[in-house]
Every structure is written in structure tokens, then in C-alpha cells.
Enzyme design. Structure first.
Site, PDB file in Angstrom:
ATOM      1  N   SER A 148       6.368   3.960   3.958  1.00 13.37           N
ATOM      2  CA  SER A 148       5.014   3.651   3.524  1.00 13.37           C
ATOM      3  C   SER A 148       4.173   4.922   3.410  1.00 13.37           C
ATOM      4  CB  SER A 148       4.375   2.629   4.481  1.00 13.37           C
ATOM      5  OG  SER A 148       3.179   2.123   3.950  1.00 13.37           O
ATOM      6  N   HIS A 149       3.073   4.994   4.123  1.00 11.74           N
ATOM      7  CA  HIS A 149       2.153   6.128   3.999  1.00 11.74           C
ATOM      8  C   HIS A 149       2.504   7.285   4.923  1.00 11.74           C
ATOM      9  CE1 HIS A 149       0.913   3.871   7.475  1.00 11.74           C
ATOM     10  NE2 HIS A 149       0.114   4.835   7.855  1.00 11.74           N
ATOM     11  N   LYS A 158      13.559  -1.043   5.376  1.00  6.10           N
ATOM     12  CA  LYS A 158      12.986  -2.350   5.692  1.00  6.10           C
ATOM     13  C   LYS A 158      13.783  -3.459   5.012  1.00  6.10           C
ATOM     14  CE  LYS A 158       9.026  -3.736   3.853  1.00  6.10           C
ATOM     15  NZ  LYS A 158       7.586  -3.906   3.553  1.00  6.10           N
ATOM     16  N   ASP A 300      -0.474   4.116  -1.656  1.00  8.44           N
ATOM     17  CA  ASP A 300       0.395   4.940  -0.823  1.00  8.44           C
ATOM     18  C   ASP A 300       1.774   5.039  -1.472  1.00  8.44           C
ATOM     19  OD1 ASP A 300       1.063   2.302  -0.383  1.00  8.44           O
ATOM     20  OD2 ASP A 300       1.514   2.577   1.732  1.00  8.44           O
ATOM     21  N   ASP A 304       2.088  -0.442  -1.224  1.00 10.53           N
ATOM     22  CA  ASP A 304       1.708  -1.689  -0.549  1.00 10.53           C
ATOM     23  C   ASP A 304       0.294  -1.606   0.020  1.00 10.53           C
ATOM     24  OD1 ASP A 304       2.175  -0.078   1.692  1.00 10.53           O
ATOM     25  OD2 ASP A 304       3.239  -1.635   2.797  1.00 10.53           O
ATOM     26  N   ARG A 305      -0.333  -0.439  -0.088  1.00 10.73           N
ATOM     27  CA  ARG A 305      -1.710  -0.268   0.370  1.00 10.73           C
ATOM     28  C   ARG A 305      -2.605   0.163  -0.791  1.00 10.73           C
ATOM     29  NH1 ARG A 305      -2.017   1.910   6.514  1.00 10.73           N
ATOM     30  NH2 ARG A 305      -0.106   0.967   7.309  1.00 10.73           N
ATOM     31  N   GLU A 387      -4.988  -7.202   5.839  1.00  9.93           N
ATOM     32  CA  GLU A 387      -5.002  -6.398   7.049  1.00  9.93           C
ATOM     33  C   GLU A 387      -6.052  -5.298   6.931  1.00  9.93           C
ATOM     34  OE1 GLU A 387      -0.623  -6.250   8.844  1.00  9.93           O
ATOM     35  OE2 GLU A 387      -0.804  -5.090   6.999  1.00  9.93           O
ATOM     36  N   SER A 389      -5.775  -2.368   7.606  1.00  6.99           N
ATOM     37  CA  SER A 389      -5.156  -1.108   7.193  1.00  6.99           C
ATOM     38  C   SER A 389      -4.941  -1.046   5.687  1.00  6.99           C
ATOM     39  CB  SER A 389      -3.820  -0.921   7.922  1.00  6.99           C
ATOM     40  OG  SER A 389      -2.967  -2.035   7.700  1.00  6.99           O
TER      41      SER A 389
END
Length: 542
Positions: A148-149, A158, A300, A304-305, A387, A389
Site C-alpha cells: 500500500s502506502h 495480500k 497511494d 486503495d487510498r 476508514e 485513513s
């Protein structure tokens, strides 16, 4: 805060990619050493080859464990696999393919040898399993290779089962235990074969074409707003151009560079390179361009962000944007179930609680981790899950599931839809929420923590909190389980009428987190934070 936070990375900040990849193959983990074992946090196994925590043996063993797990679960369909732009992702995908092919698993890779964002992989799994003809061939699942980030030296791995979202703790615990058993046994039982040919899948084409069923592109195109999108060197880099071309948007990809060192980044709060689109320090170079676009976004490394930048407000606090997104969606999605709930993690802002109450919608508060939203998104009983985040997803126009993993691309596009439909920026709309509900001060503080400290914090429960007041107000709740689903939160949350704090260990980094919020201003928030530390220290006996 590091003295160089928010400033451009220099040569001394950059990783040696060749040394990182060499260590992936050369260093062999010892499963008797805690830091070298396979450990699944909130989003898979993460680590670095340089610290012998993400190496070839980890991926060989973990992939074999996933093969055995899916067989035990009766999962016989294809396995979709994709990777992001981290330097360790490509070698990890090569390793995983050897094991999957060696076990005669039908595996699908990207048709164009492109990077695959996490939401595109979730979308692929759900698209297959929701097609009766495809499902008859066997349920599909997937592996996404990303930390991720996390910083450039890290790798991540994952597993997403047939529901398309992150695997639950039962699955990840079994997979991790079996992987460590395989490592301890010298990898006996790991089957490998050279993948001479594997099937391909057009992740990007399928995802982009289907976006019209979840985002109002006609409104965006008609408004003529200028959109800027920065993939931050991540997996969404070719997706944004495809979205622009497919829907005729005035959209500029402001940064098309892919560099596994991320030399173009500005440093995060701790002086590290971290592709966090919700961090004002990591996003400093993006925010500097805010005046050139009506909506400017960031993602990111695995997309996913989301990060939302407006010309009037700069980078939005993720909590602020979630509250705006929720009010807009539940006012503009007539095809959703009238009882569809609003999902939030218990460390997200209480502004969301107040918005939910004003909408007459049920609030569904769960522990940290997007996996908790999966069942509700699948059956439509949860319209939106988010979330603090900066990770979220929501339903299609017709109330059916879109993705069951976080979708940063989707939330960025929603910001453009909000601007197009309302004529106001998301930050202007948040200011209106403040006028109605008050102005909460919110902050998350990260601090270093070793494994023992994190474990102790994760075992805290409400009964271990002796305090009866927090920053001058009576404590109304001491939670160790989430109100929405009764699941353990892996820490504690303490509430008063106008403030709260939560303390929990990070599942992905060697830090602990104290979240706090007050509707009585910044000074009161500081009091809450100070007392939170004292309360937690007392509960830990330190």
C-alpha cells in the site's frame, strides 16, 4: 515531526533497488525469529527484504499456504493476481506464479503486463463470481502484491477470497501458520514450475468500462470542471488516462512517472518516503498545484487510498471528506436500499455520526480494517464503508456491490461528481456541515512501538480503564468491542459527550496510534490527548 517533513527527497533518502532485490533472493528467513516470520496484519504480510521480513522464501511459503487454503475451502476457479509499483512487487509476483503454476492453479495476470490497483483486482473477483456462467466454472479469488502506502523498501502480499475483499483473521491466521510451518520445514511441500504461459485478463478495461455504473460521468463532463490526478507513482498511473479518454473528461494526469525509489516524493512526517495521499507532507508537491484545478486528487501505490485537494481548502482531512461523501451519496443514490447503513471505523470522526443521524440512517461502527465492511457491501445492507485513513468504497447506482476492498480511484472520481452536481467543492460542503453540527478537532498521533508494546496495547480492554473523567467531562463509554458488530477492536476507545480517544497498535508498521477528537476545539483536544496517554500508560502499568 521530522525537520525535513514536506520537503523533496534527496539522493540520500533513496533506496538501492538492486540491493533490495538482491536481498529478496539471497537472505533466508529463520522462522524462529519473530521479525522474520510470516505475519498478516490488517492488510496482508508486509516487510522488507533488507530486514529478512519479505523475501523469496516468505512468498514461496505463503503462496503454497494460499493454494492449500483455497483447496480446503473448495475454491476451484481462477486466481487473479496483480502487483503495484514497489520494487519488491515484481519479483514477488514471479515467485508466486511459479508456485501457483506448480500447483496447477488456473491463474490470470494482467493482459498488458500493467500494474494492478487493489480495487481493480477486487472488481475482477466480484465480476467473475457474480456471473452465473463463470461461477459455474468455480469461484475466483485473488492475490494483490502491495504494501500500500508503505515506504519504497517494503513489500506486501495480500489474499482476497471469493468475496473480493481482504481475507478475515481466520483465513490469514491459517495461511500464516502454514507458511511458517513450510519455512521451518525447509520449504518441503512447496511445488514450483516455470510458468510457460498463463491466462490474461484486462483488469483496466473491465474496471474503467464499469465505472459508469457507479459514478455520474455525464454530470462531470457537462460541468466542464478541470480535474488533476496524481497517481503518486502508483498502480493507477495508466488508469487515469483511460478514464479520461473513456468518458471525455477535462482530466490531466499531473505525474506519470513510475520510479521504485519514489525520488519525486516529498518526505512524510517522520522523514520517510511514504506514498500516503492523506498526508499533507507526502502530498506537499501535489497541494502546491491546487489552484490549477477544480478538483485535484492523489492515490497511494495500490490506489486503495484517496487524497482530495480543493483550490479553496487544500488537502482535505480524510474524515472531513468522508462526512461530505456520505451526505452526498445518501442524498443522490435513489437505487440504494432505504435501510442501507453508513459504515465507519470506530476511529473515524464523530461528525459522521451526526451526519448519519441527520439523514435518518443507521450508523454501523466497526473495528479498524476494511474487511469488516465486506458482508454489508456484498448484500447492499451497507451503502458506504469508510476508514479515517482515507480508504472507502460504496455501492453502484442500483444498490449492488462495486468493490469489497478500498477504492481510492472511485473516491477521487466522487469528489469530481460532488463538485459537478452541487457546484461547490467538498471543502465548501464540509464548512456547511461545521455550521450545522460544530467544528471537531481531530488528530492521530503515531509513535514508535516494539512488538511487546504493541501486543500489550492490543490486549487492553474497557475494564482496564480506571478513569471516570476525560478532560473534565464524565466518561460515557469504555469500549474494547465495536458497537456495530461486537468485534474486538484490538485496543480501547473512551468516549464523552463531546470528545473521545482510541488507542491501538498499527497492524502494518512498528508504531502505535492514539486517535482523538473534540467538538470543543483544539485546546480541549490537546487535553484529551494528554489524558489519553496517562490513561493508557496507567492501564499498561507503565
Amino acid at each position: 515531526m521530522h525537520e525535513r517533513a514536506g520537503t523533496p527527497a534527496t539522493e540520500s533518502d533513496l533506496i538501492d533497488v538492486e540491493a533490495l532485490v538482491r536481498a529478496y533472493y539471497e537472505l533466508k528467513p529463520d522462522a524462529s525469529v519473530p521479525g522474520q516470520r510470516v505475519v498478516f496484519g490488517t492488510s496482508g504480510h508486509r516487510g522488507s527484504s533488507l530486514t529478512t521480513s519479505f523475501n523469496e522464501h516468505h512468498i514461496l511459503a505463503t503462496t503454497q499456504a494460499i493454494v492449500e487454503y483455497r483447496a480446503a475451502q473448495g475454491i476451484t476457479g481462477p486466481l487473479f493476481i496483480g502487483a503495484d509499483t514497489h520494487a519488491l512487487s515484481a519479483p514477488a509476483q514471479t515467485t508466486a506464479l511459479d508456485v501457483l503454476v506448480g500447483n496447477q492453479v488456473r491463474v490470470l495476470v494482467d493482459e498488458y503486463d500493467d500494474y494492478v490497483p487493489t480495487p481493480a483486482l477486487s472488481h475482477a473477483i466480484l465480476t467473475w463470481n457474480n456471473d452465473p456462467a463463470k461461477r459455474a466454472e468455480g469461484e475466483a479469488d485473488g492475490i494483490v502484491i502491495t504494501p500500500s502506502h508503505n515506504p519504497p523498501q517494503d513489500g506486501g502480499f495480500k489474499y482476497n477470497p471469493p468475496h473480493g475483499g481482504p481475507a478475515d483473521s481466520d483465513a490469514t491466521s491459517w495461511i500464516a501458520a502454514r507458511a511458517n510451518e513450510l519455512i521451518e520445514g525447509g520449504l518441503r511441500g512447496v511445488l514450483q514450475a516455470e510458468p510457460s504461459a498463463v491466462e490474461t485478463y484486462d483488469f483496466r478495461g473491465a474496471y474503467v468500462a464499469d465505472l459508469a455504473n457507479v459514478i455520474d460521468f455525464e454530470a462531470i463532463r457537462r460541468s466542464g470542471i478541470r480535474i488533476g490526478a496524481d497517481p503518486l507513482g502508483g498502480a493507477s498511473v495508466s488508469y487515469w488516462g483511460a478514464i479520461r479518454d473513456a468518458y471525455g473528461l477535462d482530466l490531466t494526469v499531473v505525474n506519470e512517472r513510475v520510479d521504485p525509489r519514489w525520488a519525486f516524493m516529498t518526505l512524510d512526517w517522520d522523514g520517510k518516503i511514504r506514498m500516503d495521499p492523506s498526508s499533507r507532507n507526502a502530498m506537499a508537491s501535489v497541494v502546491a498545484q491546487a489552484g490549477s484545478y477544480d478538483i485535484l486528487t492523489g492515490n497511494d501505490a495500490d490506489a486503495d487510498r484517496h487524497g482530495i485537494v480543493t483550490p479553496d481548502g487544500g488537502l482535505m482531512n480524510p474524515n472531513h471528506y468522508l462526512a461530505v461523501a456520505i451526505e452526498f451519496l445518501f442524498s443522490h443514490r435513489d437505487g440504494w436500499r432505504p435501510d442501507a447503513a453508513i459504515g465507519k471505523t470506530l476511529v473515524s470522526s464523530s461528525m459522521i455520526d451526526r451526519v448519519a443521524a441527520s439523514l435518518g440512517r443507521r450508523l454501523w461502527e466497526v473495528p479498524v480494517g476494511f474487511k469488516w465492511f465486506v458482508p454489508g457491501l456484498v448484500d447492499g445492507s451497507v451503502g458506504f464503508g469508510g476508514e479515517e485513513s482515507a480508504g472507502a468504497s460504496f455501492l453502484r447506482f442500483d444498490g449492488t456491490v462495486w468493490t469489497t476492498d478500498k477504492d481510492g480511484i472511485l473516491l477521487c472520481l466522487l469528489a469530481a461528481e460532488i463538485r459537478a452536481v452541487t457546484g461547490k467543492s467538498p471543502s465548501e460542503l464540509y464548512a456547511e456541515l461545521v455550521e450545522r453540527f460544530g467544528d471537531p478537532a481531530y488528530e492521530r498521533v503515531d509513535a514508535p512501538a516494539n512488538a511487546a508494546q504493541k501486543a500489550a496495547l492490543g490486549r487492553l480492554d474497557g475494564d482496564s480503564i480506571a478513569a471516570t473523567e476525560l478532560a473534565g467531562a464524565p466518561i460515557t463509554a469504555k469500549l474494547s468491542h465495536a458497537p456495530g458488530n461486537g468485534a474486538a477492536i484490538g485496543g480501547v476507545k473512551v468516549e464523552t459527550a463531546d470528545a473521545w480517544f482510541a488507542a491501538r497498535p498499527s497492524g502494518t508498521e512498528d508504531v502505535y496510534k492514539i486517535y482523538a477528537e473534540s467538538f470543543r476545539g483544539a485546546d480541549h483536544l490537546a487535553e484529551v490527548q494528554a489524558e489519553a496517554k496517562r490513561i493508557v500508560d496507567a492501564a499498561l502499568g507503565s
